[in-house]
Design an enzyme around this catalytic site. Structure first.
Site, PDB file in Angstrom:
ATOM      1  N   ALA A  12      20.432 -25.239  -1.957  1.00  0.00           N
ATOM      2  CA  ALA A  12      21.572 -25.994  -1.452  1.00  0.00           C
ATOM      3  C   ALA A  12      22.179 -25.374  -0.202  1.00  0.00           C
ATOM      4  CB  ALA A  12      22.635 -26.102  -2.541  1.00  0.00           C
ATOM      5  N   GLY A  15      16.937 -22.926   3.384  1.00  0.00           N
ATOM      6  CA  GLY A  15      15.543 -23.310   3.171  1.00  0.00           C
ATOM      7  C   GLY A  15      14.660 -22.108   3.400  1.00  0.00           C
ATOM      8  N   ARG A  16      13.553 -22.069   2.659  1.00  0.00           N
ATOM      9  CA  ARG A  16      12.620 -20.946   2.766  1.00  0.00           C
ATOM     10  C   ARG A  16      11.195 -21.473   2.670  1.00  0.00           C
ATOM     11  NH1 ARG A  16      16.907 -19.970  -0.181  1.00  0.00           N
ATOM     12  NH2 ARG A  16      16.019 -21.108  -1.919  1.00  0.00           N
ATOM     13  N   GLY A  76      18.228 -30.544  -7.642  1.00  0.00           N
ATOM     14  CA  GLY A  76      18.048 -31.801  -8.355  1.00  0.00           C
ATOM     15  C   GLY A  76      19.038 -32.866  -7.908  1.00  0.00           C
ATOM     16  N   HIS A 228      12.080 -29.313  -9.537  1.00  0.00           N
ATOM     17  CA  HIS A 228      13.473 -28.895  -9.632  1.00  0.00           C
ATOM     18  C   HIS A 228      13.474 -27.376  -9.544  1.00  0.00           C
ATOM     19  CE1 HIS A 228      17.483 -28.608 -12.012  1.00  0.00           C
ATOM     20  NE2 HIS A 228      17.679 -28.599 -10.704  1.00  0.00           N
ATOM     21  N   ASP A 229      14.218 -26.836  -8.598  1.00  0.00           N
ATOM     22  CA  ASP A 229      14.122 -25.396  -8.346  1.00  0.00           C
ATOM     23  C   ASP A 229      14.429 -24.565  -9.589  1.00  0.00           C
ATOM     24  OD1 ASP A 229      16.861 -25.955  -8.296  1.00  0.00           O
ATOM     25  OD2 ASP A 229      17.150 -25.338  -6.213  1.00  0.00           O
ATOM     26  N   THR A 230      15.287 -25.083 -10.467  1.00  0.00           N
ATOM     27  CA  THR A 230      15.575 -24.343 -11.699  1.00  0.00           C
ATOM     28  C   THR A 230      14.357 -24.290 -12.601  1.00  0.00           C
ATOM     29  OG1 THR A 230      17.843 -25.154 -11.535  1.00  0.00           O
ATOM     30  CG2 THR A 230      17.207 -24.099 -13.602  1.00  0.00           C
ATOM     31  N   ASN A 288      25.483 -26.235 -16.340  1.00  0.00           N
ATOM     32  CA  ASN A 288      25.738 -25.928 -14.935  1.00  0.00           C
ATOM     33  C   ASN A 288      27.130 -25.316 -14.793  1.00  0.00           C
ATOM     34  OD1 ASN A 288      23.572 -27.873 -14.901  1.00  0.00           O
ATOM     35  ND2 ASN A 288      23.923 -28.120 -12.725  1.00  0.00           N
TER      36      ASN A 288
END
Length: 484
Positions: A12, A15-16, A76, A228-230, A288
């Site tokens: 959020a 970026g990588r 997400g 989803h990064d999680t 969350n």
């Protein structure tokens, strides 16, 4: 020469692009590029600048040299609407835009909250995709749309020309059946949403195709990550045993358990816990929490990017007198003057507001650690598990003060690392798809062997920790669950 895979990992706030190759059971991880993720406020609202992010990711992939695969993971809930030629109909909104705040009531007028939760098991938050879609109702883009693409689905489409909805990110929509992993079409019908938006679902590690010729990447295979990064981060969390919780700590804090099945009980619904889908059909039962967004917005307001200095100043501020507040107060969700909002929250509860940057960050740290303890109590009661250890993964694993106070307040051992768990999970799932690994257990063994983890032990002085926690509950009005 070992295969080298690339992870496009968009969080959020940044970026990588990282690459990784397996060598003797260890992942050789390299950061190819890192860049800011700056949303843009336009007359229509707050939007993601996806074209800039995508262009920078392509530059990094070209510079990285020969690659054996690439996959995308992002946050997400956010999405793009596409026409019948898969063309994007307007810039995707940012979940902090606020347009969906009033849509929770509309949704539950159409389908009661209990019915919704029984199908999807998703925590009610105004930012959820389902509520954003209701905010889109009647718009030109919504009426013309043929497909919905979650943000990583959209970026993978731009890479490969192939569109699919990847399940882990689809689970954040509030429209996926928690038991079957398929779209909850009865719920979708009840909400009045068009079925045509929801396309074929695929698992993490699915090969979509190869990079489009115009990108200059050759015949580079494009896979689905746990997008989803999680989900990617949890895949790389070196958990051991049922007593381990995972805290994915970054802009958001996502604190939960990995379970074989969703928990859709009245207790879980009452606690507003979420059941998100993970690798190999696992469920992340979690909640969350606002997370390091609070510190990030303070830093932005103060005009500094020296986060290490802020946490160092916080470590020098006393814990005993730090004011406490609920990190999940809705006032903290939008961008803005976070120090001013924290001051207002403390004043409203009769506390002396923090004075200075160090004291403000200390108040954030203490409040987060207390909220983690409350969430662990909720998770333990809903799951029936005793939680004795927390694996902190992501950028928050670097914040020693927060990790230490989490151990002291919760009474759990904290193991911090890996920091780049999201990219590692993305890369290792690709390696498994290419036949270099065989199981989730193997993925985690490589992640552990590739990480330098730091352990923080809980304090023997439980009285001080309990006093801080009780003060937190008192000033926030939050209620800990009764002992089972």
């Amino acid at each position: 020469m070992p295969s080298r895979f690339a992870a496009i990992d968009f969080g959020a706030s940044s970026g990588r692009v990282l690459t990784g190759a397996l060598q003797d059971g260890v992942l050789d991880l390299r950061e190819e590029a890192r860049f800011a993720n700056r949303p843009q406020r336009l007359p229509s609202g707050l939007h993601w600048n996806l074209m800039d992010l995508f262009a920078q990711a392509l530059d990094a992939l070209r510079a990285a040299g020969p690659l054996s695969g690439v996959a995308v993971d992002t946050w997400g809930v956010d999405y793009g609407l596409l026409d019948d030629h898969n063309r994007l109909l307007g810039l995707p909104y940012h979940y902090r835009d606020g347009r969906s705040d009033a849509m929770v009531e509309r949704a539950f007028e159409r389908v009661p909250s209990a019915v919704h939760y029984a199908a999807t098991g998703i925590q009610t938050m105004p930012i959820n995709t389902v509520f954003q879609l209701l905010a889109d109702e009647g718009s030109a883009a919504f009426n013309a749309a043929s497909r919905l693409a979650m943000i990583p689905d959209l970026l993978a489409l731009w890479l490969s020309g192939e569109l699919a909805n990847e399940r882990t990110n689809a689970s954040t929509t509030g429209l996926l059946d928690a038991r079957t992993g398929e779209w909850a079409y009865d719920l979708i019908d009840g909400l009045g949403l068009p079925k045509r938006l929801f396309c074929d679902l695929v698992e993490p590690g699915t090969r979509l195709g190869t990079a489009l010729p115009g990108h200059g990447l050759g015949a580079l295979p494009v896979y689905t990550a746990p997008s989803h990064d999680t989900a990617s981060a949890f895949a790389a969390a070196p958990i051991t045993g049922e007593g381990c919780a995972i805290l994915s700590s970054g802009t958001w804090s996502l604190l939960g358990l990995e379970l074989p099945e969703p928990v859709l009980t009245n207790t879980a619904h009452g606690f507003n816990l979420t059941n998100e889908r993970g690798v190999d059909g696992t469920t992340r039962l979690l909640k969350n929490v606002m997370g390091l967004w609070l510190e990030q917005e303070c830093a932005r307001t103060w005009g500094t990017s020296d986060h290490a200095a802020l946490f160092a100043a916080a470590a020098d501020a006393p814990a005993q007198t730090a004011p406490l507040f609920d990190p999940d107060d809705p006032a903290f969700l939008p961008p803005g003057d976070m120090p001013g909002r924290i001051t207002a929250a403390c004043t409203a509860t009769g506390q002396t507001p923090p004075e200075g940057q160090g004291a403000t960050i200390r108040a954030i740290v203490e409040s987060l650690a207390c909220k983690y303890r409350l969430v662990l109590d909720l998770l333990a009661q809903a799951s029936g598990r005793e939680i004795t250890k927390i694996h902190v993964i992501g950028g928050g694993a670097r914040v020693a003060l927060l990790c230490r106070r989490t151990a002291e307040i919760t009474g759990c051992e904290v193991c911090a690392g890996p920091v780049e768990a999201t990219a590692m999970g993305n890369l290792l799932v690709q390696a498994r798809a290419a036949g270099e690994l065989s199981s989730l257990e193997e993925i985690r063994a490589v992640a552990l062997a590739s990480s330098d983890c730091v352990t923080y032990e809980p304090s023997a002085d439980r009285a001080a920790a309990d006093a801080t926690y009780e003060r937190f509950l008192d000033v926030t009005g939050l209620v800990a669950p009764a002992a089972a």
